[in-house]
Motif scaffolding. Sequence first.
Motif, short mmCIF file in Angstrom:
data_model
loop_
_atom_site.label_atom_id
_atom_site.label_comp_id
_atom_site.label_asym_id
_atom_site.label_seq_id
_atom_site.Cartn_x
_atom_site.Cartn_y
_atom_site.Cartn_z
N ASN A 267 0.83 -1.21 0.00
CA ASN A 267 0.00 0.00 0.00
C ASN A 267 0.86 1.26 0.00
OD1 ASN A 267 -2.32 -1.51 -0.03
ND2 ASN A 267 -2.86 -1.12 2.11
N TYR B 48 -3.47 11.56 4.81
CA TYR B 48 -2.72 11.35 3.58
C TYR B 48 -1.25 11.39 3.93
CZ TYR B 48 -7.14 12.63 1.36
OH TYR B 48 -8.45 12.68 0.99
N GLY C 120 -1.04 6.99 -5.67
CA GLY C 120 -0.65 8.33 -5.28
C GLY C 120 -0.79 9.29 -6.42
N SER D 206 -0.59 10.25 -1.08
CA SER D 206 -1.50 9.10 -1.18
C SER D 206 -2.89 9.59 -1.55
CB SER D 206 -1.53 8.33 0.15
OG SER D 206 -2.01 9.13 1.21
N VAL E 98 1.75 4.31 -3.47
CA VAL E 98 1.72 5.77 -3.53
C VAL E 98 2.70 6.28 -4.59
CG1 VAL E 98 2.07 7.91 -2.21
CG2 VAL E 98 0.95 5.94 -1.13
#
Length: 150
Positions: free
Chosen positions: A74, A122, A83, A92, A78
Amino acid sequence: MMTKLGPLLLVLLLAGPESSCGDNPRYEKFLRQHYDNPKSSFSGKYCDSIMAKRGLTKPECKEVNTFIHETKNNIKAVCEEGGEPYGNLRRSKEHMKVTTCKLKGGSTRPPCKYKENSSPRYIVIGCENGWPVHYDESQIVTTVDNADLD
């Protein structure tokens, strides 16, 4: 031949795509300083304990550091489809679970005492060849900028 490949294949399958980072010391340093998933459990205060365990209190106390409680995949996403550009960095698209540790008091000399702030937000990171290598502590983004909605 299959019996010789069996253990190697098992190791590769267990390691999975999350552990593959090529040979990128900057990514490894990023993980050491900012990755903690699942969030570690300490008998004492989280920030005081993890900052010391990760070597961020010697020779001086690091003033602020954020730990991301998401999977490596994950976080790495980004740098790609998960992202979007944020200056020369990446932000993100989704909130991530993080804990920010801020040094209490004015001295950066040990013993180091931290206060913690755990909240989804974020994250803003720098990427190199698709790998996260820098967390921008100066960018604490909790909402989408209005300019991004236009």
